[in-house]
Design a protein around this motif. Structure first.
Motif, PDB file in Angstrom:
ATOM      1  N   VAL A 138       0.809  -1.228   0.000  1.00 33.40           N
ATOM      2  CA  VAL A 138       0.000   0.000   0.000  1.00 33.40           C
ATOM      3  C   VAL A 138       0.836   1.269   0.000  1.00 33.40           C
ATOM      4  O   VAL A 138       0.290   2.372   0.011  1.00 33.40           O
ATOM      5  N   GLN A 139       2.142   1.126  -0.048  1.00 32.39           N
ATOM      6  CA  GLN A 139       3.021   2.295  -0.032  1.00 32.39           C
ATOM      7  C   GLN A 139       2.625   3.265  -1.148  1.00 32.39           C
ATOM      8  O   GLN A 139       2.424   2.879  -2.296  1.00 32.39           O
ATOM      9  N   GLY A 140       2.455   4.521  -0.779  1.00 31.40           N
ATOM     10  CA  GLY A 140       2.117   5.548  -1.752  1.00 31.40           C
ATOM     11  C   GLY A 140       0.618   5.743  -1.961  1.00 31.40           C
ATOM     12  O   GLY A 140       0.221   6.614  -2.726  1.00 31.40           O
ATOM     13  N   THR A 141      -0.200   4.946  -1.296  1.00 28.48           N
ATOM     14  CA  THR A 141      -1.653   5.130  -1.427  1.00 28.48           C
ATOM     15  C   THR A 141      -2.134   6.092  -0.352  1.00 28.48           C
ATOM     16  O   THR A 141      -1.567   6.151   0.733  1.00 28.48           O
ATOM     17  N   GLU A 200      -7.740   3.297  -2.787  1.00 28.59           N
ATOM     18  CA  GLU A 200      -6.446   3.105  -3.450  1.00 28.59           C
ATOM     19  C   GLU A 200      -5.689   1.931  -2.834  1.00 28.59           C
ATOM     20  O   GLU A 200      -5.089   1.118  -3.548  1.00 28.59           O
ATOM     21  N   ALA A 201      -5.719   1.844  -1.518  1.00 28.13           N
ATOM     22  CA  ALA A 201      -5.030   0.746  -0.825  1.00 28.13           C
ATOM     23  C   ALA A 201      -5.655  -0.598  -1.181  1.00 28.13           C
ATOM     24  O   ALA A 201      -4.937  -1.576  -1.419  1.00 28.13           O
ATOM     25  N   VAL A 202      -6.984  -0.664  -1.245  1.00 27.28           N
ATOM     26  CA  VAL A 202      -7.672  -1.910  -1.598  1.00 27.28           C
ATOM     27  C   VAL A 202      -7.296  -2.334  -3.019  1.00 27.28           C
ATOM     28  O   VAL A 202      -7.024  -3.511  -3.273  1.00 27.28           O
ATOM     29  N   SER A 262      -6.314 -10.616   5.738  1.00 30.06           N
ATOM     30  CA  SER A 262      -5.214 -10.417   6.688  1.00 30.06           C
ATOM     31  C   SER A 262      -4.448  -9.137   6.360  1.00 30.06           C
ATOM     32  O   SER A 262      -4.160  -8.322   7.253  1.00 30.06           O
ATOM     33  N   LEU A 263      -4.105  -8.953   5.094  1.00 28.70           N
ATOM     34  CA  LEU A 263      -3.344  -7.774   4.670  1.00 28.70           C
ATOM     35  C   LEU A 263      -4.143  -6.486   4.871  1.00 28.70           C
ATOM     36  O   LEU A 263      -3.630  -5.505   5.436  1.00 28.70           O
ATOM     37  N   ALA A 264      -5.389  -6.466   4.398  1.00 28.94           N
ATOM     38  CA  ALA A 264      -6.208  -5.255   4.489  1.00 28.94           C
ATOM     39  C   ALA A 264      -6.472  -4.870   5.943  1.00 28.94           C
ATOM     40  O   ALA A 264      -6.352  -3.698   6.316  1.00 28.94           O
ATOM     41  N   ARG A 265      -6.828  -5.847   6.756  1.00 31.95           N
ATOM     42  CA  ARG A 265      -7.071  -5.549   8.166  1.00 31.95           C
ATOM     43  C   ARG A 265      -5.815  -5.032   8.855  1.00 31.95           C
ATOM     44  O   ARG A 265      -5.898  -4.197   9.753  1.00 31.95           O
ATOM     45  N   VAL A 304      -3.648  -3.024   7.822  1.00 29.92           N
ATOM     46  CA  VAL A 304      -3.463  -1.586   7.592  1.00 29.92           C
ATOM     47  C   VAL A 304      -4.717  -0.786   7.952  1.00 29.92           C
ATOM     48  O   VAL A 304      -4.815   0.388   7.631  1.00 29.92           O
ATOM     49  N   GLY A 305      -5.683  -1.445   8.608  1.00 27.63           N
ATOM     50  CA  GLY A 305      -6.849  -0.737   9.118  1.00 27.63           C
ATOM     51  C   GLY A 305      -8.023  -0.626   8.174  1.00 27.63           C
ATOM     52  O   GLY A 305      -8.856   0.266   8.326  1.00 27.63           O
ATOM     53  N   ILE A 306      -8.133  -1.533   7.208  1.00 33.25           N
ATOM     54  CA  ILE A 306      -9.275  -1.518   6.293  1.00 33.25           C
ATOM     55  C   ILE A 306     -10.207  -2.671   6.660  1.00 33.25           C
ATOM     56  O   ILE A 306      -9.827  -3.839   6.523  1.00 33.25           O
ATOM     57  N   PRO A 307     -11.416  -2.356   7.154  1.00 35.80           N
ATOM     58  CA  PRO A 307     -12.357  -3.419   7.518  1.00 35.80           C
ATOM     59  C   PRO A 307     -12.646  -4.324   6.316  1.00 35.80           C
ATOM     60  O   PRO A 307     -12.865  -3.843   5.196  1.00 35.80           O
ATOM     61  N   THR A 308     -12.629  -5.624   6.569  1.00 39.40           N
ATOM     62  CA  THR A 308     -12.774  -6.601   5.494  1.00 39.40           C
ATOM     63  C   THR A 308     -13.646  -7.762   5.948  1.00 39.40           C
ATOM     64  O   THR A 308     -13.477  -8.270   7.054  1.00 39.40           O
ATOM     65  N   ARG A 309     -14.581  -8.167   5.063  1.00 32.08           N
ATOM     66  CA  ARG A 309     -15.457  -9.307   5.334  1.00 32.08           C
ATOM     67  C   ARG A 309     -15.129 -10.440   4.369  1.00 32.08           C
ATOM     68  O   ARG A 309     -14.589 -10.209   3.285  1.00 32.08           O
ATOM     69  N   ILE A 310     -15.508 -11.640   4.769  1.00 33.63           N
ATOM     70  CA  ILE A 310     -15.424 -12.826   3.921  1.00 33.63           C
ATOM     71  C   ILE A 310     -16.812 -13.034   3.328  1.00 33.63           C
ATOM     72  O   ILE A 310     -17.816 -12.978   4.042  1.00 33.63           O
ATOM     73  N   VAL A 311     -16.886 -13.282   2.028  1.00 36.84           N
ATOM     74  CA  VAL A 311     -18.164 -13.472   1.345  1.00 36.84           C
ATOM     75  C   VAL A 311     -18.183 -14.847   0.694  1.00 36.84           C
ATOM     76  O   VAL A 311     -17.206 -15.265   0.081  1.00 36.84           O
TER      77      VAL A 311
END
Length: 174
Positions: free
Chosen positions: A56-59, A64-66, A108-111, A113-120
């Protein structure tokens, strides 16, 4: 229902372009379950944190991070059918997996860096047939589809969602 057969009609309509400018990390008590460590999703793992920070560097925004994380996972995993479900750190180590492993690694990666993520859990249209599939949703100001196995971010007419959960096991009641 007719003669013991059930028919469902699915209407698919496009949503507006994603123009969210939500910064990350995302705060709020309502997102805590979607940022937590679970048996397969490990945002606190040191190697997960390191990989996510590089990706996510630079986002500047959650969207953008997602997008960056989705592209990274899509290019990182080599695919391959494995019998068991692996955790995010296990996928990071072996670079292999089916849709479930793409999902656990991305979550795992998104969480981390603080991005809430669900499994679908649902189905994906593949070669004209619906097939069982797992992907993610990430919160970027609103919940959006993230299917890292296809590097799709945003809405998709190829996916049919049945259930979401903060954990892989939470999709099992379906």
């Amino acid at each position: 229902e007719k003669d013991g057969h059930f028919t469902a009609v699915v209407r698919i309509s496009p949503r507006e372009e994603i123009a969210e400018q939500t910064p990350y990390p995302v705060d709020g008590d309502e997102y805590k379950p979607y940022l937590a460590d679970t048996p397969f999703i490990k945002p606190g793992d040191a190697k997960i944190i390191s990989a996510a920070r590089r990706a996510v560097q630079g986002t500047g925004t959650a969207l953008e991070a997602v997008r960056s994380l989705s592209a990274w996972v899509h290019g990182y995993i080599e695919g391959g059918l494995i019998a068991e479900t692996l955790s995010g750190p296990e996928v990071l180590a072996c670079k292999k997996g089916k849709c479930t492993e793409y999902s656990t690694l991305f979550a795992s990666l998104a969480r981390s860096v603080g991005i809430p993520t669900r499994i679908v859990l649902g189905e994906r249209m593949v070669a004209g047939q619906w097939m069982g599939h797992m992907w993610n949703e990430a919160y970027v100001g609103r919940w959006i589809v993230v299917d890292t196995s296809a590097d799709e971010v945003g809405d998709s007419v190829s996916l049919l969602k049945f259930i979401h959960s903060d954990t892989v096991n939470g999709t099992q009641p379906l």
